[in-house]
Design an enzyme around this catalytic site. Structure first.
Site, PDB file in Angstrom:
ATOM      1  N   SER A   1      19.660  -8.221  -7.488  1.00  0.00           N
ATOM      2  CA  SER A   1      18.599  -8.347  -8.492  1.00  0.00           C
ATOM      3  C   SER A   1      18.821  -9.405  -9.566  1.00  0.00           C
ATOM      4  O   SER A   1      17.854 -10.044  -9.978  1.00  0.00           O
ATOM      5  CB  SER A   1      18.353  -6.992  -9.170  1.00  0.00           C
ATOM      6  OG  SER A   1      18.118  -5.984  -8.221  1.00  0.00           O
TER       7      SER A   1
ATOM      8  N   GLU B   1       0.830  -1.205   0.000  1.00  0.00           N
ATOM      9  CA  GLU B   1       0.000   0.000   0.000  1.00  0.00           C
ATOM     10  C   GLU B   1       0.867   1.259   0.000  1.00  0.00           C
ATOM     11  O   GLU B   1       0.570   2.233  -0.675  1.00  0.00           O
ATOM     12  CB  GLU B   1      -0.884  -0.046   1.250  1.00  0.00           C
ATOM     13  CG  GLU B   1      -2.237   0.603   1.149  1.00  0.00           C
ATOM     14  CD  GLU B   1      -2.833   0.646  -0.226  1.00  0.00           C
ATOM     15  OE1 GLU B   1      -3.065  -0.448  -0.821  1.00  0.00           O
ATOM     16  OE2 GLU B   1      -3.049   1.756  -0.735  1.00  0.00           O
TER      17      GLU B   1
ATOM     18  N   HIS C   1       3.691 -10.024  -9.389  1.00  0.00           N
ATOM     19  CA  HIS C   1       5.144 -10.222  -9.311  1.00  0.00           C
ATOM     20  C   HIS C   1       5.766  -9.133  -8.431  1.00  0.00           C
ATOM     21  O   HIS C   1       6.626  -9.405  -7.599  1.00  0.00           O
ATOM     22  CB  HIS C   1       5.753 -10.196 -10.711  1.00  0.00           C
ATOM     23  CG  HIS C   1       7.237 -10.043 -10.706  1.00  0.00           C
ATOM     24  ND1 HIS C   1       8.089 -11.050 -10.307  1.00  0.00           N
ATOM     25  CD2 HIS C   1       8.031  -8.983 -11.002  1.00  0.00           C
ATOM     26  CE1 HIS C   1       9.342 -10.618 -10.373  1.00  0.00           C
ATOM     27  NE2 HIS C   1       9.341  -9.372 -10.791  1.00  0.00           N
ATOM     28  N   SER C   2       5.345  -7.904  -8.639  1.00  0.00           N
ATOM     29  CA  SER C   2       5.849  -6.776  -7.853  1.00  0.00           C
ATOM     30  C   SER C   2       4.863  -5.631  -8.020  1.00  0.00           C
ATOM     31  O   SER C   2       3.834  -5.790  -8.698  1.00  0.00           O
ATOM     32  CB  SER C   2       7.222  -6.329  -8.360  1.00  0.00           C
ATOM     33  OG  SER C   2       7.086  -5.676  -9.608  1.00  0.00           O
TER      34      SER C   2
END
Lengths: 404, 417
Positions: free
Chosen positions: B179, B93, B308-309
């Protein structure tokens, strides 16, 4: 890879040309070619495989590191590794074929002496070798990885650039792989062609976080390799393969280090600064002698040794003195490391206060010479031809530099 | 001349080379001859079975497989999974509101994190991918530090350098996330090899998704760990999707577990939404990996309930019905809750009060993190190398000269002094 010569001319007025350069009346290029290659005739002869295109000049015997013994370059590597395995119980050496001694004999005898858990073969997978090495280093071991030829290092590029180089920074210094050293045979060998001759230092020079080191002979090799192993940053150590047997010196048997990021002025001079690393040092030594004999020009020869981070101070100080810079390296000219050196030297000459004897500080002229279409790849046949004329090409560039 | 023969105990010993024998003498494989042409059919319809302890309603199927953990341990599992879930909701959020730049949730995979983390020794080194925050939470990483990393504030152990969810902790033996995918897999093999040489009974676990398992680095890591005999657990979270790519576009074989035997590796497939199955498999794998110096491959089947993100909207490639099925019918948190309520270890009141308490904890950490300063700008230049190189020193000085000259353009007040 073809040699690329770049040179810089600083100050159009002050040292524009050297008086008393003995060139003669006839075409400069023609005479020089004839003198350098007396055996070349237009008749085809049975080709013999050529000896090296330069003469190796050994370093003087070092006296400050204890007793010495005769070693060639691969033996100086073995000696450094032997010292390391003896003093550091966490040290391990791994890569393809290192167990039996390695394809260049750099690890001969070490497995028998230190055990199969410390000197071992890995599967044939460069990305795995480097990744494994990073992990071992992160866990606290001194990891010495061998890549069989620098030409095959590219599968490991992601692990080197995205992981090894960034490990400390990205973790806020919680983790690092400073204990990792990667060794690889490097450079022209005369018959290596496209895939056994490469000099990839320029690709790695663009990567902060790693160090890239290249020795010119056995004494430097052992000291620099031991520095890389001790250094708490991941290091890539390229070993000029043409020198493995050809370079023989008296090398200290005990461990010693030669500092990284410190270029060495091998020969002092006043008219031109020559910069090189690895095999080209010996080629440039001969060019410097030719310059002295034929042109009366005094050259200052610098061995850069560490490509990244490189010693800008020593090089710039020398160019401030001589006013001329010639850089020679084996890799392709476009984007080669000479480009970084020349642009930095120009920038620093402009930005820093230059010595008072330089009259025309603001005038910087940068000439780039393509020696024999030097962005090409190395086919075996051309390598043979090219090496014969390599010195000539560099010498020709030097003549342009001093007479313009 | 000799050839190598593999004996039933797994050892390779040299046999005298005898060409009069009918058995194959090749160094590369020890097998029998066959005289008719037959291709081996990969078995994907009925492949490696899925090990589970509880059914979807949280009921134990085979009582001898119940790890019989204490009430305290089980409550801890539940609270860690739900705390992770609450933190995910709030941080997701907060990204939507522009407070942090990016976030990845762990919805649906909490069981894989907590079950495996609980089965390890705290000294075991963890290499993760990016969707293993529950492992770190189980080990005790405080909410403040999760938030600090996401906000890149002055308390971040990573010094504010990486995108959110790239956590790391030296104290908790959790290697900082990076990453690039699968790069951690061969690294885990190297770390396990070093741990084996240290001889201190330390294992290494390496997490990755079924997508990352397609990378060359995965193949490298599996092969190295098997040939070099490393005490290592490979834990694959097969959650059905790699961003938008479903598994039938990621591989054609029987998932990741079926690849293990190809490397000579012990392998198992488990129900990743069953925290006890994950726990049992990881515990046994860890025990044997260290005792026998060999790698184990665990493929935990699960489902990625979230996107996913925050940069992804998964309604573009899958149906809401599919997601709802997993959220409502087969969720690790609800299955464990049913197990607890069946034993009267957890009531409606406990649930209500824990929800309130965990939300409060997360909100407090969140509000605190938001107000903290950003790290000092000098930290842009340190840790590139162990030492500051002359170049970096000059560049840092140049930056400060510039910032001093144009200070009205730089919000230095937000940064640590």
């Amino acid at each position: 890879m073809a040699a690329a010569a770049r040179f810089l001319l600083r100050g159009a007025g002050s040292k524009a040309s050297i008086a008393n350069v003995n060139i003669g009346d006839q075409s400069l290029f023609g005479i020089t070619l004839l003198r350098l290659s007396p055996n070349c005739s237009s008749q085809t002869k049975t080709q013999r495989r050529n000896a090296a295109h330069f003469t190796y000049h050994p370093d003087p015997v070092p006296t400050e590191y204890g007793p010495t013994t005769k070693m060639n370059l691969f033996q100086s590597v073995t000696s450094a590794l032997d010292n390391t395995l003896a003093s550091d119980p966490t040290a391990v050496i791994f890569g393809e074929d290192v167990a039996f001694g390695g394809v260049f004999r750099c690890t001969v005898g070490l497995r028998d002496k230190y055990g199969k858990d410390r000197v071992f073969n890995t599967p044939l997978c460069e990305q795995g070798i480097v990744g494994f090495g990073i992990g071992a280093a992160v866990a606290g071991a001194t990891a010495i990885a061998e890549i069989q030829f620098a030409d095959y290092i590219y599968p490991a590029f992601d692990q080197i650039v995205n992981e090894a180089a960034k490990y400390r920074y990205r973790s806020g210094n919680l983790f690092d792989c400073g204990n990792l050293t990667i060794r690889a045979p490097w450079g022209c060998v005369g018959h290596g062609s496209l895939y056994h001759s490469q000099s990839p230092e320029a690709f790695f020079a663009h990567c902060p976080g790693i160090k890239v080191v290249i020795p010119r002979g056995p004494v430097q090799c052992k000291g620099l390799l031991l520095s890389c192993i001790a250094d708490q940053n991941p290091c890539i150590f390229f070993e000029p393969k043409i020198l493995y047997r050809a370079a023989v010196e008296q090398v200290p048997t005990e461990a010693y280090t030669i500092p990284l990021s410190q270029a060495e002025v091998i020969q002092e001079g006043s008219d031109v600064t020559l910069v090189a690393w690895g095999t080209q040092i010996h080629v440039l030594r001969e060019v410097a002698n030719m310059a002295q004999e034929k042109l009366g020009v005094s050259c200052e020869l610098i061995d850069l040794q560490t490509i990244l981070p490189w010693d800008t101070e020593t090089v710039c100080k020398s160019v401030a003195k001589t006013g001329r810079l010639l850089i020679s390296h084996e890799a392709p000219i476009t984007g080669g490391f000479a480009a970084e050196i020349s642009s930095t030297v120009q920038y620093l000459q402009l930005m820093l206060h230059l010595p008072s004897h330089c009259k025309h500080q603001s005038q910087i002229i940068n000439w780039v010479v393509r020696a024999l279409n030097a962005d090409w790849l190395t086919a075996v046949l051309y390598q043979i031809v090219y090496h014969r004329y390599e010195k000539t090409c560099i010498f020709t560039s030097l003549i342009k530099l001093v007479t313009s | 001349l000799t050839s190598m023969l593999k004996f039933p105990d797994g050892a390779l010993r040299q046999q005298p080379f005898d060409s009069s024998e009918e058995k194959p003498q090749f160094p590369g494989a020890s097998a029998e001859f066959i005289d008719h042409l037959e291709f081996i059919q990969p078995n994907v319809i009925s492949g490696i079975p899925v090990y589970r302890v509880m059914d979807r309603a949280g009921k134990i199927i085979n009582p001898s497989e119940d790890p019989q953990l204490s009430k305290e341990q089980v409550l801890n599992f539940y609270q860690k999974m739900t705390l992770l879930n609450t933190m995910d909701r709030i941080l997701y959020e907060s990204q939507r509101q522009g407070r942090i730049s990016f976030y990845m949730t762990n919805y649906g995979e909490e069981g894989t994190h907590i079950g495996s983390a609980a089965a390890l020794d705290p000294r075991d080194l963890v290499f993760g991918q990016y969707r293993e925050a529950g492992v770190l939470m189980y080990r005790g990483f405080p909410l403040d530090l999760f938030m600090a990393q996401c906000y890149a504030n002055v308390d971040d152990l990573g010094k504010g350098r990486q995108m959110p969810v790239h956590y790391g902790s030296k104290d908790l033996n959790f290697v900082t996330i990076s990453s690039p995918l699968a790069t951690q897999i061969p690294q885990a093999a190297g770390a396990a090899y070093a741990a084996k040489r240290e001889n201190t009974n330390r294992a290494v676990i390496c997490y990755f998704g079924e997508g990352a398992a397609s990378e060359g680095d995965a193949h490298a890591g599996f092969n190295f760990s098997a040939t070099l005999e490393c005490p290592l657990i490979f834990f694959c979270r097969n959650n059905g999707y790699a961003i938008s790519t479903p598994t039938n576009e990621q591989y054609r074989g029987d998932g990741i577990a079926a690849r293990g035997p190809g490397y000579g590796m012990m392998s198992i497939r488990v129900d990743g939404n069953d925290v006890f199955a994950v726990y049992n498999a990881t515990k046994e794998a860890r025990r044997r990996a260290v005792a026998e110096n060999q790698p184990f491959l665990i493929e935990a089947m699960t489902y990625r309930i979230g996107h996913h993100s925050t940069s992804d909207d998964s309604s573009a490639y899958r149906s809401v019905d599919e997601v709802n099925y997993w959220d409502k019918q087969d969720h690790p948190i609800s299955r464990l809750r049913h197990y607890m309520t069946a034993r009267s270890w957890w009531s409606e009141e406990d649930e209500r009060s824990w929800r309130k308490q965990s939300r409060k904890m997360v909100m407090e950490a969140f509000e605190k993190a938001e107000k903290r300063h950003k790290p000092h700008p000098d930290l842009m230049f340190s840790d590139v190398y162990e030492e500051m190189t002359p170049n970096l020193v000059k560049q840092k000085e140049a930056m400060w000269r510039h910032v001093q000259q144009y200070k009205e353009h730089y919000p230095l007040d937000a940064y640590a002094k």
